[in-house]
Design a protein around this motif. Structure first.
Motif, PDB file in Angstrom:
ATOM      1  N   ALA A   3       0.843  -1.196   0.000  1.00 56.66           N
ATOM      2  CA  ALA A   3       0.000   0.000   0.000  1.00 56.66           C
ATOM      3  C   ALA A   3       0.877   1.244   0.000  1.00 56.66           C
ATOM      4  O   ALA A   3       1.822   1.351   0.779  1.00 56.66           O
ATOM      5  N   THR A   4       0.582   2.182  -0.879  1.00 51.40           N
ATOM      6  CA  THR A   4       1.296   3.452  -0.913  1.00 51.40           C
ATOM      7  C   THR A   4       0.299   4.581  -0.778  1.00 51.40           C
ATOM      8  O   THR A   4      -0.889   4.412  -1.012  1.00 51.40           O
ATOM      9  N   GLY A   5       0.788   5.757  -0.433  1.00 51.80           N
ATOM     10  CA  GLY A   5      -0.071   6.910  -0.311  1.00 51.80           C
ATOM     11  C   GLY A   5      -1.122   6.775   0.768  1.00 51.80           C
ATOM     12  O   GLY A   5      -2.284   7.115   0.573  1.00 51.80           O
ATOM     13  N   LEU A   6      -0.721   6.277   1.923  1.00 51.79           N
ATOM     14  CA  LEU A   6      -1.664   6.046   3.005  1.00 51.79           C
ATOM     15  C   LEU A   6      -1.943   7.337   3.769  1.00 51.79           C
ATOM     16  O   LEU A   6      -1.047   8.133   4.009  1.00 51.79           O
ATOM     17  N   SER A   7      -3.197   7.513   4.168  1.00 55.29           N
ATOM     18  CA  SER A   7      -3.535   8.614   5.055  1.00 55.29           C
ATOM     19  C   SER A   7      -3.466   8.094   6.483  1.00 55.29           C
ATOM     20  O   SER A   7      -3.605   6.900   6.738  1.00 55.29           O
ATOM     21  N   SER A  23      -5.678   3.345   2.996  1.00 50.44           N
ATOM     22  CA  SER A  23      -5.568   3.704   1.584  1.00 50.44           C
ATOM     23  C   SER A  23      -6.882   4.305   1.080  1.00 50.44           C
ATOM     24  O   SER A  23      -6.973   4.702  -0.061  1.00 50.44           O
ATOM     25  N   GLY A  24      -7.881   4.330   1.942  1.00 51.17           N
ATOM     26  CA  GLY A  24      -9.225   4.740   1.539  1.00 51.17           C
ATOM     27  C   GLY A  24     -10.067   3.531   1.190  1.00 51.17           C
ATOM     28  O   GLY A  24     -11.264   3.502   1.431  1.00 51.17           O
ATOM     29  N   GLU A  25      -9.438   2.518   0.629  1.00 47.72           N
ATOM     30  CA  GLU A  25     -10.114   1.271   0.263  1.00 47.72           C
ATOM     31  C   GLU A  25     -10.099   0.266   1.414  1.00 47.72           C
ATOM     32  O   GLU A  25     -10.999  -0.537   1.558  1.00 47.72           O
ATOM     33  N   ALA A  26      -9.018   0.318   2.207  1.00 47.32           N
ATOM     34  CA  ALA A  26      -8.836  -0.632   3.306  1.00 47.32           C
ATOM     35  C   ALA A  26      -7.967   0.003   4.380  1.00 47.32           C
ATOM     36  O   ALA A  26      -7.230   0.953   4.121  1.00 47.32           O
ATOM     37  N   ILE A  27      -8.045  -0.559   5.573  1.00 46.43           N
ATOM     38  CA  ILE A  27      -7.154  -0.177   6.665  1.00 46.43           C
ATOM     39  C   ILE A  27      -5.937  -1.098   6.568  1.00 46.43           C
ATOM     40  O   ILE A  27      -6.073  -2.319   6.484  1.00 46.43           O
ATOM     41  N   HIS A  28      -4.744  -0.506   6.581  1.00 46.40           N
ATOM     42  CA  HIS A  28      -3.510  -1.280   6.420  1.00 46.40           C
ATOM     43  C   HIS A  28      -2.696  -1.380   7.702  1.00 46.40           C
ATOM     44  O   HIS A  28      -1.811  -2.230   7.798  1.00 46.40           O
ATOM     45  N   ALA A  29      -2.987  -0.523   8.672  1.00 43.74           N
ATOM     46  CA  ALA A  29      -2.266  -0.604   9.943  1.00 43.74           C
ATOM     47  C   ALA A  29      -3.076   0.084  11.036  1.00 43.74           C
ATOM     48  O   ALA A  29      -3.711   1.115  10.792  1.00 43.74           O
ATOM     49  N   ILE A  30      -3.064  -0.525  12.207  1.00 44.47           N
ATOM     50  CA  ILE A  30      -3.568   0.082  13.436  1.00 44.47           C
ATOM     51  C   ILE A  30      -2.474  -0.198  14.458  1.00 44.47           C
ATOM     52  O   ILE A  30      -2.244  -1.345  14.834  1.00 44.47           O
ATOM     53  N   LEU A  31      -1.778   0.852  14.860  1.00 49.08           N
ATOM     54  CA  LEU A  31      -0.593   0.691  15.695  1.00 49.08           C
ATOM     55  C   LEU A  31      -0.699   1.543  16.950  1.00 49.08           C
ATOM     56  O   LEU A  31      -1.251   2.648  16.926  1.00 49.08           O
ATOM     57  N   ARG A  47      -9.426  12.786  14.790  1.00 45.75           N
ATOM     58  CA  ARG A  47     -10.152  12.139  13.708  1.00 45.75           C
ATOM     59  C   ARG A  47     -10.185  12.994  12.448  1.00 45.75           C
ATOM     60  O   ARG A  47     -10.941  12.711  11.529  1.00 45.75           O
ATOM     61  N   GLY A  48      -9.330  14.007  12.404  1.00 44.90           N
ATOM     62  CA  GLY A  48      -9.326  14.948  11.287  1.00 44.90           C
ATOM     63  C   GLY A  48      -9.118  14.302   9.926  1.00 44.90           C
ATOM     64  O   GLY A  48      -9.646  14.762   8.927  1.00 44.90           O
ATOM     65  N   ASN A  49      -8.351  13.222   9.857  1.00 50.02           N
ATOM     66  CA  ASN A  49      -8.106  12.547   8.584  1.00 50.02           C
ATOM     67  C   ASN A  49      -9.081  11.412   8.331  1.00 50.02           C
ATOM     68  O   ASN A  49      -8.930  10.656   7.383  1.00 50.02           O
ATOM     69  N   ALA A  50     -10.077  11.293   9.167  1.00 52.01           N
ATOM     70  CA  ALA A  50     -11.040  10.192   9.041  1.00 52.01           C
ATOM     71  C   ALA A  50     -12.110  10.551   8.019  1.00 52.01           C
ATOM     72  O   ALA A  50     -13.287  10.581   8.303  1.00 52.01           O
ATOM     73  N   ASN A  51     -11.662  10.807   6.796  1.00 50.76           N
ATOM     74  CA  ASN A  51     -12.601  11.269   5.772  1.00 50.76           C
ATOM     75  C   ASN A  51     -13.140  10.158   4.881  1.00 50.76           C
ATOM     76  O   ASN A  51     -14.045  10.393   4.111  1.00 50.76           O
ATOM     77  N   SER A  52     -12.618   8.981   4.972  1.00 51.30           N
ATOM     78  CA  SER A  52     -13.124   7.894   4.130  1.00 51.30           C
ATOM     79  C   SER A  52     -14.128   7.052   4.910  1.00 51.30           C
ATOM     80  O   SER A  52     -14.084   6.984   6.142  1.00 51.30           O
ATOM     81  N   GLU A  53     -15.012   6.423   4.199  1.00 50.50           N
ATOM     82  CA  GLU A  53     -15.994   5.537   4.832  1.00 50.50           C
ATOM     83  C   GLU A  53     -15.293   4.384   5.547  1.00 50.50           C
ATOM     84  O   GLU A  53     -15.761   3.921   6.588  1.00 50.50           O
ATOM     85  N   THR A  54     -14.179   3.937   5.000  1.00 51.30           N
ATOM     86  CA  THR A  54     -13.432   2.843   5.613  1.00 51.30           C
ATOM     87  C   THR A  54     -12.894   3.245   6.987  1.00 51.30           C
ATOM     88  O   THR A  54     -13.012   2.492   7.954  1.00 51.30           O
ATOM     89  N   PRO A  76     -13.076  -3.285   5.756  1.00 55.28           N
ATOM     90  CA  PRO A  76     -11.996  -3.840   4.926  1.00 55.28           C
ATOM     91  C   PRO A  76     -10.618  -3.547   5.530  1.00 55.28           C
ATOM     92  O   PRO A  76     -10.315  -2.394   5.826  1.00 55.28           O
ATOM     93  N   PHE A  77      -9.829  -4.596   5.724  1.00 54.63           N
ATOM     94  CA  PHE A  77      -8.464  -4.419   6.200  1.00 54.63           C
ATOM     95  C   PHE A  77      -7.544  -5.387   5.473  1.00 54.63           C
ATOM     96  O   PHE A  77      -7.976  -6.439   4.996  1.00 54.63           O
TER      97      PHE A  77
END
Length: 174
Positions: A3-7, A23-31, A47-54, A76-77
């Motif tokens: 995954a590249t370009g992750l928010s 990535s907007g499509e899926a969650i790739h990390a929760i750390l 939560r300012g970057n929480a703009n995607s439905e995912t 989706p993860f």
């Protein structure tokens, strides 16, 4: 697929701040953010970057988990890893809420009892804490071992799940 370009979004939980990469499509990390070095953020900033439905689904489901209302996650993860790592992470998803297994048992369930060290290493490389429940894997003698988020968090998560799964307040001293 890498995954590249992750928010990045930050989420305040009872076990500290979590960094969520999407990535907007899926969650790739929760750390776990173990040593937050930035300024104190209010809830809107977190939560300012929480703009995607995912991301919204992820944070809502995390809220539900911490409230004791959710036992599994269905947003989706995806995390990058070898075929072996994917096999181990998939097996972690089969550990029931409120239950634990040993590293030895996990290596048996994934087909190679001799791979116990590789299983432990892979467990430690899990990038989706809580959602892919690596905290449910303990030592063969029942001890809490090997948790990248610190053992106090592992104990907290296990106690939390035991409370809602079995009505048990705490698992006791390890």
């Amino acid at each position: 697929m890498i995954a590249t370009g992750l928010s990045v979004t930050y989420y305040t939980s009872p076990v500290g701040v979590l960094e969520i990469k999407s990535s907007g499509e899926a969650i790739h990390a929760i750390l776990f953010v173990n040593a937050w070095k930035g300024p104190k953020l209010d809830e809107d900033e977190m939560r300012g970057n929480a703009n995607s439905e995912t991301v919204k689904a992820c944070t809502t489901q995390l809220d539900e988990y911490f409230e004791g209302k959710r036992r599994e996650f269905d947003f989706p993860f995806d995390q990058d890893g070898t075929a072996f790592q994917q096999k181990i992470w998939s097996a972690l998803l089969d550990i029931p809420f409120g239950r634990t297994i040993s590293y030895l048992e996990l290596s048996k369930r994934t087909g190679n009892v001799k791979a116990i060290r590789a299983v432990g290493t892979t467990n430690g490389k899990n990038q989706l804490c809580i959602v892919v429940p690596c905290h449910r894997v303990i030592g063969s003698n029942g001890s809490l071992v090997g948790y990248g988020g610190d053992l106090w968090r592992k104990k907290w998560l296990l106690d939390h799940e035991a409370k809602y799964a079995h009505g048990v307040q705490e698992l006791g001293d390890w």
